[in-house]
Design an enzyme around this catalytic site. Structure first.
Site: not given
Length: 351
Positions: A318, A10-11, A149
């Protein structure tokens, strides 16, 4: 087909993983995991995903081995540490996108991730690093920890100096700027639009855990080394994209020509790292907007003779090269697929 499960679906990183897995010709999405979002469809959570995948978000079942050949952990570091301990000997391959297992040195890990408790000995079983630098270790690996990142951009930028030219980097000062997606979906007052839009916010001006991660990795690499690496990080009003500017001081002799040749030679066989000349395009590069939506990292190394330093610039998306794209890149190597499979999308510009 390689069966794929995503925990933390869900992120933001989970949604990007879904998007990339769906366009990969050798992958089949078979499981989407989450807790608070259990029972919901991916299209409800990720507006860009309109396809009916036949899947809903589920809680973790008793066994994923019957449904998945590889599981991505797009979960917060404390959660990833718990899930990895549970899945390590259950699923053939676990790829963690969090910071749970990035820093190998225990004391350094505890300093930067004090809330992340790892099962004894588990960190030593993880293969860590940028795929361009540790590809041979990824083949057949059961546990893979991906760099952050910023750490990806910084390491790609510094690796030719340390691993090819063998320089001893006396001091490295990193200035990092990133868009709001780097902070995920957790609600913070400082990330609200009235405060974030147009801002250059120094959210980590006196040290950042991605800098510690890079030094920990390079300290275990040869032939050169890094004596001191410090980092400051700033949030800017972009959504995607980051720039890592590394200012390098060394007592070793170096010139502009040797720098350019070393970078071109080092990344010659790595299609996702584009060695650029600073002035080769309509806008100065590297620039995050020139890589958005792609798995590329653009890098430039400049010799500042008057300042007695090397300036290394690295830019990437990122969400892709800094997260989901790099995860698929590692998967490709792990399962013996061509490294570019499913990742040939070109940057979107303007974005």
């Amino acid at each position: 087909m390689i069966r794929v499960g995503i925990l933390g679906a869900s992120g933001l990183a989970g949604g990007e993983l879904i998007r990339l897995v769906l366009q990969h010709p050798d992958l089949e999405l078979t499981f989407l995991g989450g807790s608070s979002s259990a029972g919901r469809r991916p299209a409800e959570l990720h507006p860009g995903l309109r396809l009916d995948l036949g899947l809903t978000i589920e809680t973790l079942p008793d066994s994923l081995a019957d449904r998945c050949d590889v599981v991505f952990l797009a979960t917060p570091a404390p959660v990833s540490a718990e899930l990895a301990a549970e899945l390590a000997d259950q699923v053939p391959c676990v790829i963690d996108l969090s910071g749970a297992f990035r820093i190998r040195t225990p004391d350094l890990h505890d300093r930067w991730y004090p809330k992340v408790r790892r099962a004894e000995g588990l960190a030593d079983r993880f293969v860590y690093g940028v795929p361009e630098l540790i590809g041979d270790q990824l083949a057949g690996a059961a546990l893979i920890s991906l760099p952050g990142c910023f750490a990806t951009a910084i390491t790609i930028g510094l690796a030719p100096l340390v691993l090819s030219l063998g320089l001893n980097l006396r001091t490295v000062v990193v200035d990092g700027k990133t868009g709001s997606s780097g902070g995920g979906l957790e609600l913070r007052t400082a990330n609200l639009h009235p405060l974030r839009n147009g801002a250059i916010a120094p959210y980590s001006p006196a040290g950042h855990r991605h800098g510690a991660e890079v030094k920990d990795f390079l300290d275990r690499s040869k032939p050169g080394g890094v004596e001191s690496l410090s980092m400051s990080a700033y949030g800017v009003s972009h959504v995607r994209g980051l720039m890592a500017s590394s200012y390098v001081f060394t007592d070793d002799e170096v010139d502009a020509r040797s720098l350019q040749r070393a970078y071109l030679r080092f990344y010659k066989e790595h299609p996702f790292v584009r060695v650029r000349r600073h002035n080769e395009t309509l806008i100065p590069v590297p620039d995050p907007q020139a890589v958005l939506g792609s798995n590329y990292c653009d890098v430039t190394a400049l010799h500042d003779e008057e300042g007695g330093r090397i300036v290394v610039l690295a830019a990437l998306d990122n969400m892709v090269k800094g997260a989901a794209g790099q995860a698929l890149q590692a998967l490709n190597i792990r399962f013996g697929l061509p490294v570019e499979t499913g990742l040939t999308m070109q940057p979107v510009m303007p974005a």
